[in-house]
Design a protein around this motif. Structure first.
Motif, PDB file in Angstrom:
ATOM      1  N   ALA A   1       0.833  -1.203   0.000  1.00  0.00           N
ATOM      2  CA  ALA A   1       0.000   0.000   0.000  1.00  0.00           C
ATOM      3  C   ALA A   1       0.868   1.253   0.000  1.00  0.00           C
ATOM      4  O   ALA A   1       0.600   2.215  -0.748  1.00  0.00           O
ATOM      5  N   LYS A   2       1.925   1.263   0.816  1.00  0.00           N
ATOM      6  CA  LYS A   2       2.798   2.428   0.867  1.00  0.00           C
ATOM      7  C   LYS A   2       3.507   2.659  -0.465  1.00  0.00           C
ATOM      8  O   LYS A   2       3.670   3.808  -0.915  1.00  0.00           O
TER       9      LYS A   2
ATOM     10  N   GLU B   1       3.836   5.752  -5.575  1.00  0.00           N
ATOM     11  CA  GLU B   1       3.748   5.733  -7.041  1.00  0.00           C
ATOM     12  C   GLU B   1       2.670   6.701  -7.538  1.00  0.00           C
ATOM     13  O   GLU B   1       2.825   7.334  -8.592  1.00  0.00           O
ATOM     14  N   ALA B   2       1.585   6.816  -6.788  1.00  0.00           N
ATOM     15  CA  ALA B   2       0.497   7.698  -7.187  1.00  0.00           C
ATOM     16  C   ALA B   2       0.768   9.158  -6.851  1.00  0.00           C
ATOM     17  O   ALA B   2       0.011  10.049  -7.272  1.00  0.00           O
ATOM     18  N   GLY B   3       1.833   9.429  -6.090  1.00  0.00           N
ATOM     19  CA  GLY B   3       2.149  10.796  -5.708  1.00  0.00           C
ATOM     20  C   GLY B   3       1.146  11.388  -4.736  1.00  0.00           C
ATOM     21  O   GLY B   3       0.923  12.605  -4.725  1.00  0.00           O
TER      22      GLY B   3
ATOM     23  N   LEU C   1      -5.584  11.727   1.061  1.00  0.00           N
ATOM     24  CA  LEU C   1      -5.874  13.162   1.087  1.00  0.00           C
ATOM     25  C   LEU C   1      -5.816  13.735  -0.323  1.00  0.00           C
ATOM     26  O   LEU C   1      -4.860  13.495  -1.064  1.00  0.00           O
ATOM     27  N   ILE C   2      -6.863  14.474  -0.685  1.00  0.00           N
ATOM     28  CA  ILE C   2      -6.958  15.000  -2.047  1.00  0.00           C
ATOM     29  C   ILE C   2      -7.497  16.425  -2.037  1.00  0.00           C
ATOM     30  O   ILE C   2      -8.088  16.882  -1.060  1.00  0.00           O
TER      31      ILE C   2
ATOM     32  N   PHE D   1      -8.481  13.096  -7.640  1.00  0.00           N
ATOM     33  CA  PHE D   1      -9.602  12.287  -7.159  1.00  0.00           C
ATOM     34  C   PHE D   1      -9.606  10.927  -7.857  1.00  0.00           C
ATOM     35  O   PHE D   1      -9.764   9.874  -7.218  1.00  0.00           O
ATOM     36  N   SER D   2      -9.391  10.912  -9.156  1.00  0.00           N
ATOM     37  CA  SER D   2      -9.347   9.654  -9.904  1.00  0.00           C
ATOM     38  C   SER D   2      -8.184   8.780  -9.445  1.00  0.00           C
ATOM     39  O   SER D   2      -8.316   7.551  -9.319  1.00  0.00           O
ATOM     40  N   ALA D   3      -7.037   9.408  -9.176  1.00  0.00           N
ATOM     41  CA  ALA D   3      -5.871   8.658  -8.701  1.00  0.00           C
ATOM     42  C   ALA D   3      -6.152   8.032  -7.333  1.00  0.00           C
ATOM     43  O   ALA D   3      -5.738   6.889  -7.059  1.00  0.00           O
TER      44      ALA D   3
END
Length: 459
Positions: free
Chosen positions: A355-356, A361-363, A382-383, A391-393
């Motif tokens: 998960a980490k 990877e998703a920033g 958090l977004i 939001f999509s990421a």
């Protein structure tokens, strides 16, 4: 008039001012704490008795009007969103503790009673209700979502703590499941069919729940580790030798940073931590503490802090329960996508590490907390709510985590429930058994009026 309008007209005659079509009331009942899109119900009903719930359901059944039971709206996967409109059934007017059987360690409550209200009522009995999901949720909502929380490693989840139910089914019939006896071999276990059904099979109007004696002595502690693997390994070893720990919470370094920022009294090293609590006799607690300390120190634990005073323990667990708000402080103008999963405890460290990696990877920024004693962990991603790409990421990250849990023989939700947020993964997790769930739903609610669109999709 539509079927919904006909049903609402009849409900108005039945309930009078306790049926509202006001915009603000409908907006309150259009969402929960999840990131799902709100949907307004056509009306909100406020019943005060089981018989009224039965009459409401009979009216809605005649007109095939959807009904969604609602407590305090603290659920996290869109459970109470009335995706097909209809009637939101606010259960907060049914909020009485009906009986406390101290000698039998059980209580009978209406669904609108919150867990803290029940414990306030129990205060002078020496007993306690132990399921603690953090939010001051209603007992009906907790049963409907099969809630758990920080105490579950010792005292169990709602599944283990509900003995019997009164339920209104989709045709308005009132049934009782289970008894106050501690065990039964008398037929199908209907009580636990309804526990976790999220209002899709029936509406809970009364619960009989298990109580426990308040421990003679309580001690809480925090300790830090250099990495999550050793923190989890210490818990595994403690469980294997039979230490009866009451709470074991994993807090990663990102969440620790948030707690330090949010709570003036916190200044913990920014490393993975365990928050622990031990219950029992004074001698028993002292022995548990020393045994765990030996295990943890062998795995590199440092910075032990002990909280024996009630106010210190309360401060510690209040901080844990406010982890959501603390995390939000890392992005004060932001929002959050919440998700949880649960895996065998032997797979927990690997899954958190995966998960980490995926968070990096998703920033994205996502604190992690977990009920490490039963393999359950949570992400709060958090977004910026106005940033569609972000939001999509975040949703993609949550989706990837669900598949990681399934691949490790776990579940896509350990305690949040299915609602709208997890329904897309139910077939992947359950296989052919998901079809059996759909058969049950069609059999018990053929017109799909009870919280449609949740748990299973039919019609």
């Amino acid at each position: 008039m539509t079927n919904h309008a006909e049903a609402i007209a009849e409900l108005k005659d039945l309930l009078g001012d306790r049926l509202s079509q006001g915009q603000s009331v409908r907006e309150t009942h259009s969402h929960d704490e999840a990131y799902t899109t709100p949907v307004l119900p056509d009306a909100v009903a406020f019943p005060e008795s089981t018989q009224e719930v039965s009459e409401i359901v009979k009216i809605c059944a005649r007109h095939k009007c959807p009904i969604v039971a609602y407590g305090v709206g603290s659920s996290l996967e869109g459970h109470v969103v009335p995706v097909k409109g209809g009637v939101s059934l606010n259960m907060m007017g049914m909020n009485k503790v009906l009986a406390i059987h101290a000698e039998d360690l059980d209580a009978v409550v209406q669904p609108g009673v919150t867990r803290t209200e029940l414990n306030t009522e129990l205060r002078d009995t020496g007993l306690m209700f132990t399921v603690d999901p953090g939010a001051d949720a209603t007992m009906g909502g907790m049963a409907a979502t099969r809630a758990s929380g920080t105490n579950s490693v010792r005292y169990g989840t709602m599944r283990e703590n509900v003995l019997a139910l009164e339920v209104v089914t989709a045709d308005g019939s009132i049934i009782r499941t289970g008894t106050r006896a501690k065990k039964s071999s008398a037929g199908y276990d209907l009580t636990h069919l309804f526990v976790g059904s999220e209002g899709t099979l029936g509406i809970i109007t009364e619960l009989t729940v298990r109580l426990f004696g308040q421990p003679e002595s309580i001690s809480a502690a925090t300790c830090a580790f250099e990495d999550i693997d050793n923190a989890v390994q210490s818990v595994i070893l403690a469980i294997q030798i039979g230490l009866p720990m009451a709470r074991i919470e994993l807090i990663d370094e990102v969440q620790i940073k948030a707690l330090n920022s949010y709570n003036d009294s916190f200044d913990l090293p920014e490393k993975p931590h365990l928050f622990l609590e031990f219950h029992g006799s004074p001698a028993g607690v002292a022995e548990q503490v020393e045994s765990f300390k030996d295990i943890a120190e062998d795995l590199g634990a440092t910075d032990f802090e002990w909280a024996k005073k009630t106010e210190d323990r309360n401060r510690l667990w209040a901080a844990r329960h406010n982890a959501y708000y603390a995390a939000r402080s890392l992005r004060p103008q932001g929002s959050a996508v919440l998700t949880d999963c649960c895996v065998p405890i032997s797979a927990l460290a690997d899954c958190i590490r995966i998960a980490k990696d995926k968070i990096a990877e998703a920033g994205l920024i996502s604190p992690i907390v977990g009920h490490v004693g039963d393999g359950n962990f949570h992400l709060q991603i958090l977004i910026d709510p106005e940033d569609e790409v972000e939001f999509s990421a975040a949703k993609a990250l949550a989706s990837e985590l669900n598949h990681v849990a399934i691949e490790h023989e776990g579940t896509v939700t350990g305690e949040h429930g299915v609602g709208l947020g997890k329904i897309a993964y139910m077939e992947a997790q359950n296989g052919a058994a998901y079809g059996v769930m759909a058969m049950l739903k069609r059999s018990m609610d053929p017109d799909n009026i009870l919280n449609p669109g949740k748990v299973v999709q039919i019609n």
